[in-house]
Every structure is written in C-alpha cells, then in structure tokens.
Design a protein around this motif. Sequence first.
Motif, PDB file in Angstrom:
ATOM      1  N   ASN A  31       6.370  23.031  15.797  1.00  0.00           N
ATOM      2  CA  ASN A  31       5.028  23.277  15.258  1.00  0.00           C
ATOM      3  C   ASN A  31       5.027  24.604  14.508  1.00  0.00           C
ATOM      4  O   ASN A  31       6.041  25.323  14.482  1.00  0.00           O
ATOM      5  CB  ASN A  31       3.977  23.274  16.388  1.00  0.00           C
ATOM      6  CG  ASN A  31       4.357  24.222  17.516  1.00  0.00           C
ATOM      7  OD1 ASN A  31       4.726  25.373  17.270  1.00  0.00           O
ATOM      8  ND2 ASN A  31       4.286  23.738  18.755  1.00  0.00           N
ATOM      9  N   ILE A  32       3.897  24.931  13.932  1.00  0.00           N
ATOM     10  CA  ILE A  32       3.795  26.142  13.105  1.00  0.00           C
ATOM     11  C   ILE A  32       4.028  27.402  13.935  1.00  0.00           C
ATOM     12  O   ILE A  32       4.675  28.352  13.473  1.00  0.00           O
ATOM     13  CB  ILE A  32       2.415  26.197  12.413  1.00  0.00           C
ATOM     14  CG1 ILE A  32       2.306  25.112  11.348  1.00  0.00           C
ATOM     15  CG2 ILE A  32       2.180  27.566  11.774  1.00  0.00           C
ATOM     16  CD1 ILE A  32       3.275  25.266  10.194  1.00  0.00           C
ATOM     17  N   THR A  68      -3.634  22.067  18.884  1.00  0.00           N
ATOM     18  CA  THR A  68      -3.705  23.421  19.430  1.00  0.00           C
ATOM     19  C   THR A  68      -3.845  24.393  18.273  1.00  0.00           C
ATOM     20  O   THR A  68      -2.983  25.212  18.007  1.00  0.00           O
ATOM     21  CB  THR A  68      -2.428  23.749  20.225  1.00  0.00           C
ATOM     22  OG1 THR A  68      -1.292  23.518  19.373  1.00  0.00           O
ATOM     23  CG2 THR A  68      -2.318  22.875  21.458  1.00  0.00           C
ATOM     24  N   THR A  69      -4.990  24.290  17.602  1.00  0.00           N
ATOM     25  CA  THR A  69      -5.212  25.058  16.377  1.00  0.00           C
ATOM     26  C   THR A  69      -5.053  26.551  16.598  1.00  0.00           C
ATOM     27  O   THR A  69      -4.526  27.259  15.763  1.00  0.00           O
ATOM     28  CB  THR A  69      -6.622  24.772  15.838  1.00  0.00           C
ATOM     29  OG1 THR A  69      -6.785  23.363  15.783  1.00  0.00           O
ATOM     30  CG2 THR A  69      -6.819  25.380  14.479  1.00  0.00           C
ATOM     31  N   ALA A  70      -5.497  27.007  17.771  1.00  0.00           N
ATOM     32  CA  ALA A  70      -5.450  28.448  18.009  1.00  0.00           C
ATOM     33  C   ALA A  70      -4.041  28.991  17.980  1.00  0.00           C
ATOM     34  O   ALA A  70      -3.808  30.136  17.638  1.00  0.00           O
ATOM     35  CB  ALA A  70      -6.091  28.767  19.354  1.00  0.00           C
ATOM     36  N   SER A  71      -3.077  28.130  18.321  1.00  0.00           N
ATOM     37  CA  SER A  71      -1.696  28.603  18.345  1.00  0.00           C
ATOM     38  C   SER A  71      -0.937  28.236  17.095  1.00  0.00           C
ATOM     39  O   SER A  71       0.206  28.589  16.945  1.00  0.00           O
ATOM     40  CB  SER A  71      -0.974  28.013  19.567  1.00  0.00           C
ATOM     41  OG  SER A  71      -0.881  26.618  19.435  1.00  0.00           O
ATOM     42  N   GLY A  72      -1.561  27.497  16.188  1.00  0.00           N
ATOM     43  CA  GLY A  72      -0.860  27.070  14.989  1.00  0.00           C
ATOM     44  C   GLY A  72      -1.407  27.716  13.747  1.00  0.00           C
ATOM     45  O   GLY A  72      -1.350  28.916  13.562  1.00  0.00           O
ATOM     46  N   ALA A  73      -1.976  26.865  12.874  1.00  0.00           N
ATOM     47  CA  ALA A  73      -2.420  27.382  11.577  1.00  0.00           C
ATOM     48  C   ALA A  73      -3.481  28.447  11.732  1.00  0.00           C
ATOM     49  O   ALA A  73      -3.539  29.383  10.953  1.00  0.00           O
ATOM     50  CB  ALA A  73      -2.955  26.229  10.726  1.00  0.00           C
ATOM     51  N   ALA A  74      -4.345  28.300  12.763  1.00  0.00           N
ATOM     52  CA  ALA A  74      -5.396  29.294  12.938  1.00  0.00           C
ATOM     53  C   ALA A  74      -4.810  30.658  13.260  1.00  0.00           C
ATOM     54  O   ALA A  74      -5.388  31.684  12.942  1.00  0.00           O
ATOM     55  CB  ALA A  74      -6.357  28.861  14.042  1.00  0.00           C
ATOM     56  N   LEU A  75      -3.649  30.646  13.896  1.00  0.00           N
ATOM     57  CA  LEU A  75      -2.992  31.911  14.163  1.00  0.00           C
ATOM     58  C   LEU A  75      -2.624  32.606  12.863  1.00  0.00           C
ATOM     59  O   LEU A  75      -2.788  33.805  12.702  1.00  0.00           O
ATOM     60  CB  LEU A  75      -1.744  31.672  15.013  1.00  0.00           C
ATOM     61  CG  LEU A  75      -0.917  32.915  15.377  1.00  0.00           C
ATOM     62  CD1 LEU A  75      -1.777  33.884  16.168  1.00  0.00           C
ATOM     63  CD2 LEU A  75       0.304  32.519  16.179  1.00  0.00           C
TER      64      LEU A  75
END
Length: 721
Positions: free
Chosen positions: A537-538, A599-606
């Motif tokens: 993942n990102i 798990t946006t908070a740990s991916g692109a949103a990060l």
Amino acid sequence: GEVLKNLNKFYKRKEIQRLGAENGLDARLFHQAFISFRKYIMESNSVSADLHIILNDICCDAGKICLLGHVDDLFPFFLRHAKQIFPMLDCMDDLRKISDLRLPPNWYPEARAIQRKIIFHSGPTNSGKTYHAIQRFLSAKSGIYCGPLKLLAHEIFQKSNDANVPCDLVTGEERVYANEDARQAAHIACTIEMCSTNTPYEVAVIDEIQMIRDPARGWAWTRALLGLCAEEIHVCGEAAAIELVTELMYTTGEEVEVRNYERLTPLTVLDYALESLDNLRPGDCIVCFSKNDIYSVSRQIEARGLECAVIYGSLPPGTKLEQAKKFNDPADPCKILVATDAIGMGLNLCIKRIIFNSIMKPNINEKGEKEIDLITTSQALQISGRAGRFGSSFKQGEVTTMHRDDLPQLKEILSETVRPLKAAGLHPTAEQIEMFAYHLPDATLSNLIDIFVSLSQVDGLYFVCNIDDFKFLADMIQHIPLNLRSRYVFCTAPLNRKEPFVCTTLLKFARQFSRNEPLTFDWLCRHTKWPLAPPKNIKELMHLEAVHDVFDLYLWLSYRFMDMFPDAALVRDIQKKLDEIIQIGVCNITKLIRASQPTTASGAALAMSEEFPLSRTKRDTGLISDLQGAKSPVPPPKALEALGERRGKSLKAHRSARREDLKIHGRGSLADRLLREGLLTQEMLRQLESEWQGQHRNDRYGPSSKKDDRNSSKEMGKKKK
C-alpha cells in the motif's frame, strides 16, 4: 509597587537604552535582558546587599520619593545581570568581527589571486545554454561541472565519459572514479555543495545560477561563483540573475560576458483547458504539486484504461530515471506522465503538452515555514519549458491547465517578466562557528547559530540563508556528547526533518558515534529490517522511500567519518536493490492506492497531511504577516521577488483561484467515494460535471456572481458536514 514602577521608568530612559547599545545590547537584547532583570528583582527571595541598598534609596529616602534620575544607578547591576544571561557581551567586538559577512569575496584568496573570465549563458529552458557551456567544459584540459541535482551531475559524468573525456562523479553520497586505479580525473561532475574551491581548473560550469537566491541552498551557488579557482567560469541560468551576477563580479574586479540564447522549439499556451482526463493524448504530462494529487490523478487515468508514469521528488534517482525511460520509450504503452515540479530540471523527457493540475504550490518561505501560494513566473516557465524538448519526437511544446478557470491566470503568470534577483545566499562556516564557540564555550550549537545570525552583518547583495533545519538537528542531538566539528557535520546532513524514521536514525547514528562504536552493515540491516518486501500500500511505499533516504544518510556520513561508517560499499549494493523494489511499487501505484483506501489515514491521507500540514487560510494569513513582519539585516530576496512577481494580481482573483482549487479537490475525493459505494455512475458523474461547469460559468460571469458564489460555498459546506 514602587519597585516595579521605578524599574519600568529605568527601562524607558533613553539614556539607559543608549548605554545598553554601547555595551552590545541592541533593542531586542535590551528588552530580553530587562525582562529577566525585572523578574529577578521581583521574584528573588534575596538580592545582593548593594542592589538592595540602591533599590531602597531609589524608592524611599526617609519616607520621601527620590528624584527620577536615581534610577540610573541601577545600570551597573542591570549590565552585570545582562552579561550573565548573554555571555557574548564580554567579547562582543570579537564576535562582531567573526560574524562580519560584508566581504565574502575575501574568503577565497586562491580565486582572488587569478583573473577569471566570467561567461553568463542566459536563456529559457530548452535554449541550449547549458549545452554550449558543456562543450567548452569537454574541450578544456581540466574542468568542473556544478549542478543542483545528483541526476544532473550523473548526466554530465555519463556524457563526458561517453565522449572519451575521463570524468569523475562527486556527490554527497558517492564518489565514482573514471580511472580504474582511483586516480582523480582532470574533469569532475559534482553537486554544487561538493565543489572544491582549492583545486585549480581551466573551466568551471555553474548550472541553474538563479538558485543563488534559494532560501536554503543559495549559499552553495554564492560559494561556487566567488570561490571556484578556474580560468573560465561558465554560468548558466535565467536572465533574471544577470544583474546580480554582474554586481557580485564587480566587487571581485571581474567582468561578465553575457551570451543570450533563444528557445530552440516553439512553446504555445493553449486557449483551452483540458477539463477532463478523457481528453488526454500521448505525450501529455500532468503537473501536480502534492503527492495526494499524484495518487488521485494517476488512479483516475488508469481507471480509463491508460498507463501512466509517475515522478515526484522523494523517489530515488534510479526510479525517476526508470519512469522517465518508460515514458520516453516509443514502444512502451505508457504515454502519459503524472509528475510534480521535480521534472523542472534533471530529466530529459519527451513531453508534448504540460498540463497544470493546479497553479497553487506549497512553498517554503524565507522563515522556513510552509505556505501555499500561486506558482511564480520563474517556476511556471521552468516547468512549461519541459514541453517540446529539442531533439525529441515533438517539434513544439504546448502548455495549458486542467481547469478552465486557472488558464487566464496561468497566461498572466507566464506573460510577466521574472523580477531580477536582488541578493545571494550566505551560510556560516564550521570555522566561523568554532571561533564563536571559543568565545562562548558553554553555548549550545543552536544558540551559537542564533547569536551568529543576530550579530551578522551583510551588505545589500547578500542575505543569510534559512538555518531552521540546521537548528532542528542541533537541538535534536544536543544531549549527545560530541565534539563541535562532528556535531556541525551531523547538523548539515541532508535530510527531510518531516520524516520521523530518518530523523530517528540520525539520532541513533549520533548516539552510537559518540560511544565510538562503528555503524556496521549488520547494525543498519537490523535497524531498517532489511531485506524488505515490495510495498502492498501507499504507506509501505512511503516507508521504503524513507529507508532509501536512511541509506543515503549513511553513505553521506561514510565520506565524512569513514572509520565509523565503514560499510559504504555494502550499503550501496542494498540501496540499488531497494531502488528496484521501489520501482515495482511505483509501477503498481494504482494498486497500492486502492489497497490504501480502507485505511485512508495511513495511506494517501498521510501524504496529504505531510504536504498540507496547515490550512490554506492560515498560510495565506501567514504569508502576509511574514512579509510585513520579517525583521532581517537584509530583506529576504524571496519575499521581495514574490511581492514583485505578483503585483498587479487582484486579491479577488487570487482568492477566487484558491477557492476553486479547494472545490475541485473536494469534488474529486467525494466523487471517488460515491463511485465506490455505488451511489454514482460514470455517466451521472459526467452529467454532474457538465451541470456544475454550466452553473459555475453563470456564477462567474453573471451580475450576481459574488452572491451566488457565497451561497454555493455555504451549501457545499453544509453538504460536507
């Protein structure tokens, strides 16, 4: 109450302020010293007997208030207290001499001992200016090329050796010798920070000279320009730097010959925006200014069945080159590039059309603070100029925007003349800081830097570069016992302080270094958990990029402390393997984005949080206050240029562009969510897009546009809530 009243009278006395200035207390230090002195008197349980007597005489003499002039008797006690909290007051004259930066040319006696010929190759991107300078470099008996990027230094290193001109490569992390026996070649290609000012050359080339005004790295171009010991100095860059370079060379008694170049292929600003990714065609490059936009745009492109290459700043050089090769290859199905402004220099790309996804860009201002603002004319020209490269399959270049409302503003930006550079950067050297430390042995390195900058004197042609990153590292490792020279080297390490893993690693490096324990290959593998698997993942991709930076940091330190970082060759081998793993991740970037969605908070949103740690409104306010409130010996050049380049743009248009940018980004992420949840189809999305554009056109040009725009913003805010 009487004590406080008389202390405040003492502070306001002009005579006292004058005496303070004579003893090295400028307005800022005088104020700080007084606050501390007042606190000492008001809160201390016991003051010295002589000070107590003076205070008693001032406040009451047989029940009568003494004359106001008696408060002057406090000055010797005040000055004694000030010297306790500001030890440099005892050696102020010496410190002022050390921090006097008004004659930088005198720092380079070897260069002043010869008469150098300065040739300025001026022209826009893709005009052949660097090519002509490099031709002279190749024909010389000896030469040095100084560039801003490892990629550029590597390109010249490769070209030279391909032309049978033995050339070494020197960067902060790497030494590659052209000769098998490791003898130094007569030609060197290096990153500009690594150039030697002691070695004589026939020809020196300084690339991208306009970066002399960079708030963080400008000092390296100043050092190269003033200090390189070469018979000919070939300077390449924007015409905006000609005046400053000429003035700097006037102070050294050297004349500047200017050679002007025109762009080799035509560049057209289109009259229409792209508006939809459905309108992409081979050779297009979409330029984004954040990782989050890179992820979003690349996913939308591949959702349309198109392949795209991805290039952004934190990717390893090898990955960038592979992505560029993939995009340039006529036989490869990848015909679209999504990139940040990292493409502005260092990569040869076959681009037909540059498309600005946004014209708002995060910048680091002269105070080291992040802000979002319109791209400058210089930035816009540098990026746009990558389209239609001479010698590529595209004989002319085109530039436009993704969104219709950005296009008029982009045209306005590109039509402006780049303001002439006003000042060149300087940075305190290790030797200067060591001399400071001799006079102030108990001061921390961070405090030494602060004192140096506060006392430094520069003339109007120079400014002191931002040293926040240096101070951040100095504070981080302050508790670790290191000698001053080693501490200084660790604090100049090139790393991104927003990368926690890299900063933590530097801390561990410094701690083990202080114990005189070598940093071995096995230790580094345990710390980074090598070997590593391809990212899923990102978040994992970003971690791999951070590990690559850690390997870079090890290699950088290995050339400064060879005994303590002994396994550079082994680390370079695994770094190449890591580069290949990251390439796999980047090639599958859309899969990584999809895997990150739950798990946006740990991916692109990060990535979003890293690129945009503050709201745009805060940054807008910060920019204005910074430019109004900045107090510096010399006005920071970036602030002056930013104001100059954008004068004439109305505040209304500026805010409108920001508001539309926020709408566009918000709409994109909402559309993705609705599509995933099955509440919206592609056909419905196209219809909504058409209706939204029609409504927006009416809002923009209709008589009640302001009112409608406010209502629309309120409605969108309610919907988001």
